[in-house]
Design a protein around this motif. Sequence first.
Motif, mmCIF file in Angstrom:
data_model
loop_
_atom_site.group_PDB
_atom_site.id
_atom_site.type_symbol
_atom_site.label_atom_id
_atom_site.label_comp_id
_atom_site.label_asym_id
_atom_site.label_seq_id
_atom_site.Cartn_x
_atom_site.Cartn_y
_atom_site.Cartn_z
ATOM 1 N N LEU A 62 25.006 -10.669 59.137
ATOM 2 C CA LEU A 62 24.492 -11.359 57.950
ATOM 3 C C LEU A 62 25.540 -11.397 56.845
ATOM 4 O O LEU A 62 25.735 -12.426 56.185
ATOM 5 C CB LEU A 62 23.216 -10.676 57.451
ATOM 6 N N PHE A 63 26.227 -10.285 56.663
ATOM 7 C CA PHE A 63 27.293 -10.242 55.659
ATOM 8 C C PHE A 63 28.414 -11.205 56.033
ATOM 9 O O PHE A 63 28.944 -11.930 55.177
ATOM 10 C CB PHE A 63 27.843 -8.816 55.551
ATOM 11 N N ILE B 29 28.197 -13.969 57.902
ATOM 12 C CA ILE B 29 27.767 -15.363 57.780
ATOM 13 C C ILE B 29 27.716 -15.789 56.315
ATOM 14 O O ILE B 29 28.270 -16.830 55.929
ATOM 15 C CB ILE B 29 26.394 -15.559 58.446
ATOM 16 N N LEU B 30 27.048 -15.005 55.488
ATOM 17 C CA LEU B 30 26.879 -15.379 54.078
ATOM 18 C C LEU B 30 28.220 -15.458 53.352
ATOM 19 O O LEU B 30 28.528 -16.455 52.681
ATOM 20 C CB LEU B 30 25.952 -14.385 53.379
ATOM 21 N N CYS B 31 29.025 -14.428 53.508
ATOM 22 C CA CYS B 31 30.319 -14.401 52.816
ATOM 23 C C CYS B 31 31.299 -15.394 53.435
ATOM 24 O O CYS B 31 32.080 -16.027 52.719
ATOM 25 C CB CYS B 31 30.898 -12.992 52.841
ATOM 26 N N VAL C 4 30.648 -18.312 55.083
ATOM 27 C CA VAL C 4 30.291 -19.688 54.719
ATOM 28 C C VAL C 4 30.608 -19.955 53.251
ATOM 29 O O VAL C 4 31.151 -21.008 52.894
ATOM 30 C CB VAL C 4 28.803 -19.958 55.016
ATOM 31 N N ALA C 5 30.268 -18.992 52.393
ATOM 32 C CA ALA C 5 30.549 -19.172 50.967
ATOM 33 C C ALA C 5 32.045 -19.263 50.703
ATOM 34 O O ALA C 5 32.510 -20.141 49.949
ATOM 35 C CB ALA C 5 29.947 -18.013 50.177
ATOM 36 N N THR D 283 33.430 -22.582 52.062
ATOM 37 C CA THR D 283 32.998 -23.723 51.242
ATOM 38 C C THR D 283 33.791 -23.801 49.948
ATOM 39 O O THR D 283 34.262 -24.878 49.554
ATOM 40 C CB THR D 283 31.492 -23.608 50.932
ATOM 41 N N SER E 188 32.380 -6.506 60.196
ATOM 42 C CA SER E 188 32.204 -7.895 59.770
ATOM 43 C C SER E 188 33.487 -8.603 59.381
ATOM 44 O O SER E 188 33.480 -9.829 59.227
ATOM 45 C CB SER E 188 31.239 -7.947 58.583
ATOM 46 N N LEU F 221 33.750 -12.616 59.754
ATOM 47 C CA LEU F 221 33.777 -13.245 58.428
ATOM 48 C C LEU F 221 34.983 -14.168 58.301
ATOM 49 O O LEU F 221 34.872 -15.301 57.814
ATOM 50 C CB LEU F 221 33.795 -12.172 57.343
ATOM 51 N N THR G 11 34.439 -22.914 58.588
ATOM 52 C CA THR G 11 33.669 -23.634 57.561
ATOM 53 C C THR G 11 34.589 -24.465 56.685
ATOM 54 O O THR G 11 34.275 -25.622 56.354
ATOM 55 C CB THR G 11 32.883 -22.633 56.695
ATOM 56 N N ILE H 214 28.345 -26.617 59.007
ATOM 57 C CA ILE H 214 28.074 -25.326 59.650
ATOM 58 C C ILE H 214 27.606 -25.472 61.094
ATOM 59 O O ILE H 214 27.344 -24.461 61.759
ATOM 60 C CB ILE H 214 27.018 -24.529 58.860
#
Length: 310
Positions: free
Chosen positions: A107-108, A110-112, A114-115, A118, A181, A185, A192, A228
């Motif tokens: 989760l860490f 994916i979130l970090c 993608v952000a 982007t 991660s 990451l 991304t 994504i």
Amino acid sequence: MAQYVVRRFISMMVTLWLIITVTFFLMHAVPGSPFEKDGRNSNPTAVQNLMEFYNLDKPVSVQYLMYLKSLLTLDLGPSIGHFPDTVNSMIERGFPVSLQLGLVSILFAILCGVALGTVAALRHNRMIDYTAMVFAVIGIAVPNFIVATLLIKYVAVEWKLLPVATWGSWKHVILPALALSTGPLAIIARLTRANMLEVLTADYIETARAKGLSPVTIVLKHALRNAILPVVTLLGALVANVLTGSFVIEKIFAIPGMGKYFVDGINNRDYSLIMGTTVFYSALLVFMMFLVDVAYGLIDPRIKLHRKEG
């Protein structure tokens, strides 16, 4: 859609059967037995009785059929090195710990990821873009056990911000999750960024801008969804990377998860434990790949989920 899911499910089961078969015969092809110490049998009679008890005295083909039969009832057998524990009970104890660590890590990532990807794409050829990509290269190049060692040395030992090892509270999750991660990451961030740069030049993005949509709406509702898609495809492999990488990380941080049992099984030549953990993780990872295939088809409506008529 139903036909597509059925075909994917059959493919998943065939893949799992191949993994089980190859692992079983390779493991039994290794010389020696679980009851040998330093290449010698301490008591031949006792060893023979143990071989009979665990059905290791039978031909390999018979053992294979017996193992497949036990798998149909979800019985992974008794552990040789941790008797009277069964492999099922050891997985019940260890997997929740590994699952918690793996979920936090992915989760860490994916979130970090993608952000970061982007933002790097939106600030293309600027300092934040260069910084993000340097970080991504380092994250891919440096193994997670090196990252774990550095985190322990500086964050835990020198700065004393978090516990060094073991398991118990949320603080014990942070360092191993960060170590696990970094690789995923970095991969997600690079992927991304590359896809966002391509999507942002597409005609439908220009049309959205011409309609006067806000930049946030364009990025979140139109560009990011398509950017994504390759990340979703990669999730199965990333989950595999995180879960298998957790074996080493769990050993470094003394975490009582599946990695501990798997390493113990290898050291003790515990056939049941090695096969049980391998089958369990293989089933989990193959099922994750199956879910990714289905999710990819649901996210992208352009993909035809039905069999093309000849």
